[in-house]
Design a protein around this motif. Structure first.
Motif, mmCIF file in Angstrom:
data_model
loop_
_atom_site.group_PDB
_atom_site.id
_atom_site.type_symbol
_atom_site.label_atom_id
_atom_site.label_comp_id
_atom_site.label_asym_id
_atom_site.label_seq_id
_atom_site.Cartn_x
_atom_site.Cartn_y
_atom_site.Cartn_z
ATOM 1 N N VAL A 70 0.849 -1.201 0.000
ATOM 2 C CA VAL A 70 0.000 0.000 0.000
ATOM 3 C C VAL A 70 0.883 1.249 0.000
ATOM 4 O O VAL A 70 0.633 2.219 -0.734
ATOM 5 C CB VAL A 70 -0.945 -0.003 1.221
ATOM 6 N N ASP A 71 1.940 1.233 0.807
ATOM 7 C CA ASP A 71 2.874 2.351 0.859
ATOM 8 C C ASP A 71 3.573 2.526 -0.490
ATOM 9 O O ASP A 71 3.742 3.651 -0.985
ATOM 10 C CB ASP A 71 3.910 2.093 1.957
ATOM 11 N N LEU A 72 3.977 1.418 -1.097
ATOM 12 C CA LEU A 72 4.652 1.445 -2.395
ATOM 13 C C LEU A 72 3.770 2.104 -3.450
ATOM 14 O O LEU A 72 4.211 3.005 -4.186
ATOM 15 C CB LEU A 72 4.989 0.006 -2.799
ATOM 16 N N LEU A 73 2.517 1.659 -3.522
ATOM 17 C CA LEU A 73 1.591 2.221 -4.515
ATOM 18 C C LEU A 73 1.239 3.666 -4.193
ATOM 19 O O LEU A 73 1.158 4.522 -5.086
ATOM 20 C CB LEU A 73 0.325 1.364 -4.569
ATOM 21 N N GLY A 74 1.038 3.942 -2.897
ATOM 22 C CA GLY A 74 0.676 5.300 -2.495
ATOM 23 C C GLY A 74 1.764 6.298 -2.805
ATOM 24 O O GLY A 74 1.502 7.393 -3.342
ATOM 25 N N ARG A 75 3.022 5.958 -2.481
ATOM 26 C CA ARG A 75 4.134 6.864 -2.756
ATOM 27 C C ARG A 75 4.296 7.122 -4.253
ATOM 28 O O ARG A 75 4.719 8.196 -4.664
ATOM 29 C CB ARG A 75 5.433 6.288 -2.190
ATOM 30 N N ALA A 76 3.973 6.097 -5.049
ATOM 31 C CA ALA A 76 4.091 6.234 -6.504
ATOM 32 C C ALA A 76 2.898 6.958 -7.123
ATOM 33 O O ALA A 76 2.832 7.130 -8.346
ATOM 34 C CB ALA A 76 4.237 4.853 -7.130
ATOM 35 N N GLY A 77 1.953 7.378 -6.279
ATOM 36 C CA GLY A 77 0.795 8.119 -6.773
ATOM 37 C C GLY A 77 -0.320 7.238 -7.300
ATOM 38 O O GLY A 77 -1.311 7.740 -7.834
ATOM 39 N N LYS A 78 -0.194 5.921 -7.134
ATOM 40 C CA LYS A 78 -1.213 4.992 -7.626
ATOM 41 C C LYS A 78 -2.254 4.754 -6.524
ATOM 42 O O LYS A 78 -2.406 3.639 -6.005
ATOM 43 C CB LYS A 78 -0.560 3.677 -8.051
ATOM 44 N N LEU A 79 -2.973 5.832 -6.179
ATOM 45 C CA LEU A 79 -3.867 5.787 -5.022
ATOM 46 C C LEU A 79 -5.067 4.881 -5.240
ATOM 47 O O LEU A 79 -5.469 4.139 -4.333
ATOM 48 C CB LEU A 79 -4.315 7.206 -4.662
ATOM 49 N N GLU A 80 -5.660 4.936 -6.432
ATOM 50 C CA GLU A 80 -6.819 4.075 -6.707
ATOM 51 C C GLU A 80 -6.401 2.603 -6.712
ATOM 52 O O GLU A 80 -7.125 1.733 -6.208
ATOM 53 C CB GLU A 80 -7.452 4.451 -8.053
ATOM 54 N N GLU A 81 -5.207 2.336 -7.271
ATOM 55 C CA GLU A 81 -4.705 0.962 -7.280
ATOM 56 C C GLU A 81 -4.455 0.483 -5.848
ATOM 57 O O GLU A 81 -4.716 -0.678 -5.508
ATOM 58 C CB GLU A 81 -3.405 0.896 -8.093
ATOM 59 N N ALA A 82 -3.959 1.393 -4.992
ATOM 60 C CA ALA A 82 -3.730 1.042 -3.581
ATOM 61 C C ALA A 82 -5.052 0.718 -2.892
ATOM 62 O O ALA A 82 -5.148 -0.244 -2.122
ATOM 63 C CB ALA A 82 -3.033 2.196 -2.870
ATOM 64 N N LEU A 83 -6.096 1.513 -3.189
ATOM 65 C CA LEU A 83 -7.410 1.276 -2.592
ATOM 66 C C LEU A 83 -7.983 -0.061 -3.053
ATOM 67 O O LEU A 83 -8.532 -0.822 -2.249
ATOM 68 C CB LEU A 83 -8.362 2.418 -2.957
ATOM 69 N N ASN A 84 -7.831 -0.360 -4.338
ATOM 70 C CA ASN A 84 -8.309 -1.651 -4.857
ATOM 71 C C ASN A 84 -7.553 -2.808 -4.202
ATOM 72 O O ASN A 84 -8.132 -3.862 -3.903
ATOM 73 C CB ASN A 84 -8.143 -1.707 -6.376
ATOM 74 N N PHE A 85 -6.256 -2.628 -3.985
ATOM 75 C CA PHE A 85 -5.443 -3.664 -3.345
ATOM 76 C C PHE A 85 -5.921 -3.900 -1.911
ATOM 77 O O PHE A 85 -6.009 -5.044 -1.449
ATOM 78 C CB PHE A 85 -3.974 -3.244 -3.356
ATOM 79 N N ILE A 86 -6.256 -2.820 -1.217
ATOM 80 C CA ILE A 86 -6.774 -2.941 0.153
ATOM 81 C C ILE A 86 -8.061 -3.760 0.166
ATOM 82 O O ILE A 86 -8.279 -4.605 1.040
ATOM 83 C CB ILE A 86 -7.014 -1.537 0.762
#
Length: 634
Positions: free
Chosen positions: A406-422
């Motif tokens: 989640v941190d990896l995706l969030g830092r890279a700006g992939k917020l929607e992808e991070a939310l889907n991963f959650i």
């Protein structure tokens, strides 16, 4: 179970299996058998001793209890389970139970062989039991983590009129599951007159420390007229493990003054205390004592951890390279240390070296690897390592690994992808996952998703001040001042208070603490002058205050003035005033460093030709020559 159940019916072939090599006298006399058995036990020849014991059965003779005791000890030393059981059967051949001290020896043997069912069966059949019998069983139950049953045995022991001794209480204290139970056992200790026993007091200190009641644990320690190294280790270890490193180190110094030499346990606790308080200089002093235990793997791992978490990678690497033996903890500590200090690529290279040695990574290793990927923006690498955990290394990803992605995706700006991963996680979400996403929302100024993450956190932790602060800051970044006010009102309604930014630095033997906007330091006038001088110098090389990090609706001049007195700037100015030679300026922070202070530190390090190291709650920033080890990605 009846005593005859312990007897065995032996065939001639079975008897032959226990027989010794041919003797000169094929039919030894009674006295010769006894003498031979005693001598063979003394010589530690187990196989011949058992064969002689079997030969004695054919002559219906028995040895003395001391010889049997030696034979049981010999079985324990050789971990000879079958022979131990055979001795037990032999002792029951005449239909009478062994003497009490022999039954206790057999009981201890079964416990040491991890044959608890055999031990319990023997215990239940014993016609007489003393404090040794009961203590052996209680200790075994504690070792098996059967705490409630251990307490029941203590109660049964009391009912039989057996008075516990120091070893009984030392064992049963480890079975306490609540402070209330601990207090009750402490009362029993006092009633039995054992409160002054060093062994018991040491156990009391350990257990009080375990349950976080260090005040009472220290009281037990302070009341002792005489102390030994075990007691010192207990109290030092208690404070070190509880996070009060300063008190642990104070006691460490007191112990040395009292004339006690530190051993491995003392030094491990001392290093843990230095790690928790980030006291590098004190850690170096403890290192001097560690040198005489050069081959001690546990101590070397503690030393490595201390240098990594104090931000001294050069010294950590020196320890790592000198280690004659490394285990998975050594490799994992160094990998995580490199990642936390902004050396992610080196961390991943070291992981490859670890695999090349044949050392299998564990759960913690993979947390360090994924942390390295997330803090260097290595999205593809992070996904590769995450997906290979179970397939390649047999490690099922846990919360920490999911949090890193989640941190990896969030830092890279992939917020929607991070939310889907959650949403795909197969376990109940905790506040840490949502807090990670919330932090990424602040970096990328996504106030809508931030509000969603904040609501999820506050469902789990309604009084979490960090969530309110982050959400307020995100709204302030977007200049949504009415939303900022609503968040602050919710904080007031919940009775939540904002923790002020705090930085601290060690100069000499004193720790100096700076709080944003606080001018109470006795050298504040000199610090302000030094701060103004630094701002003047870095302005010449391009510094412009970044007022977007002021989270209040103020005029620009007011915002610049507010930025000027952030706690890390005050600490940097004080550090420059007191810096000696080429030694780095080391600063600790309780909150994440803001972008303006990050830029200030880079330029101050450049114009002053200094190395500035700042540790925030997550990682280290090493500033040198106008560059930060994080690559401006934090």
């Amino acid at each position: 179970m009846k005593l005859r159940q312990w007897r065995s019916i032996r065939t001639p072939k079975e008897k032959l299996r226990f027989s010794s090599t041919p003797q000169r006298n094929p039919n030894p006399t009674h006295s010769q058998c006894l003498e031979n058995l005693s001598q063979l036990c003394h010589q530690k020849d187990l196989s011949k001793a058992v064969a002689t014991m079997v030969a004695m059965e054919d002559q219906h003779c028995r040895a003395d209890p001391i010889t049997y005791s030696s034979l049981i000890k010999l079985c324990i030393e050789n971990h000879a389970v079958n022979e131990g059981r055979r001795v037990h059967q032999h002792l029951l051949d005449d239909g009478r139970p062994p003497k009490l001290f022999l039954s206790n020896s057999l009981l201890s043997m079964y416990v040491k062989f991890n044959l608890f069912d055999d031990a319990r069966r023997l215990f239940d059949e014993m016609p007489e039991r003393n404090v040794v019998s009961w203590t052996t069983m209680i200790s075994a139950l504690v070792h098996l983590d059967s705490r409630e049953e251990a307490m029941k045995y203590l109660i049964a022991m009391h009912r039989e009129g057996i008075r516990p001794n120091m070893y009984t209480f030392s064992a049963v204290l480890r079975a306490c599951q609540t402070l209330r139970t601990l207090w009750s056992i402490h009362c029993c200790i006092i009633k039995c007159g054992l409160e002054l026993d060093v062994f018991v007091r040491s156990s009391l200190i350990d257990v009080y420390s375990k349950y976080g009641d260090l005040e009472y644990g220290y009281q037990v320690f302070d009341e002792m007229a005489t102390r030994d190294l075990v007691v010192w280790n207990s109290i030092i270890g208690g404070f070190a493990q509880s996070g009060d490193g300063y008190k642990a180190l104070e006691l460490f110094i007191d112990m040395k003054r009292a004339g006690f030499l530190a051993n491995q346990s003392t030094l491990t606790s001392g290093l843990r205390a230095c790690t928790g308080t980030v006291m590098l200089e004190m850690g170096r002093q403890v290192h001097v004592h560690v040198l005489k235990y050069d081959r001690d793997l546990i101590l070397n791992n503690a030393l490595l951890d201390m240098y990594c978490k104090c931000g001294s990678l050069a010294e950590a690497n020196a320890v790592f390279q000198r280690m004659k033996e490394r285990d998975v903890i050594s490799w994992s500590t160094m990998i995580s240390g490199l990642a936390q200090n902004g050396r992610s690529i080196e961390a991943l290279r070291l992981f490859d070296s670890m695999k090349a040695t044949g050392t299998k990574p564990n759960y913690i290793t993979m947390v360090g690897v994924l942390f390295a990927c997330s803090h260097a923006g290595l999205v593809e690498d992070g996904w590769y390592y995450f997906n290979s955990m179970a397939k390649v290394f047999g490690i099922e990803p846990g919360r920490e690994h999911y949090g890193c992605i989640v941190d990896l995706l969030g830092r890279a700006g992939k917020l929607e992808e991070a939310l889907n991963f959650i949403d795909t996680m197969g376990f109940q979400l905790d506040s840490v996952i949502w807090r990670t996403l919330l932090g990424a929302c602040r970096v990328h100024r996504n106030s809508g998703l931030a509000a969603h993450a904040a609501k999820e956190i506050l469902k789990l932790e309604p009084e979490d001040e960090g969530t309110y602060i982050l959400l307020s800051n995100i709204y302030a970044d977007s200049r949504r001042w009415s939303d900022v006010e609503q968040v602050r009102k919710a904080m007031r309604d919940q009775g939540v208070r904002k923790e002020p930014g705090r930085s601290w630095i060690d100069v000499g033997k004193k720790t100096h603490v700076f709080i944003v906007g606080d001018f109470s330091h006795p050298e504040m006038n000199s610090i302000s002058k030094e701060l103004n001088r630094l701002i003047g110098r870095i302005t010449e090389v391009g510094y412009v205050p970044d007022v977007k990090f002021v989270l209040h609706d103020l005029e620009r001049e007011q915002k610049e003035e507010s930025l000027r007195y952030h706690s890390e700037k005050l600490a940097i100015a004080f550090g420059v005033m007191n810096s000696m030679g080429g030694k780095p300026i080391r600063i600790m922070k309780n909150l994440r460093i803001c972008g303006d202070c990050h830029e200030f530190a880079k330029l101050a390090a450049k114009v002053e030709n200094k190395t500035i190291v700042i540790r925030d709650p997550v990682r280290f920033h090493h500033f040198q020559d106008g560059i930060c080890s994080c690559g401006d990605y934090w």
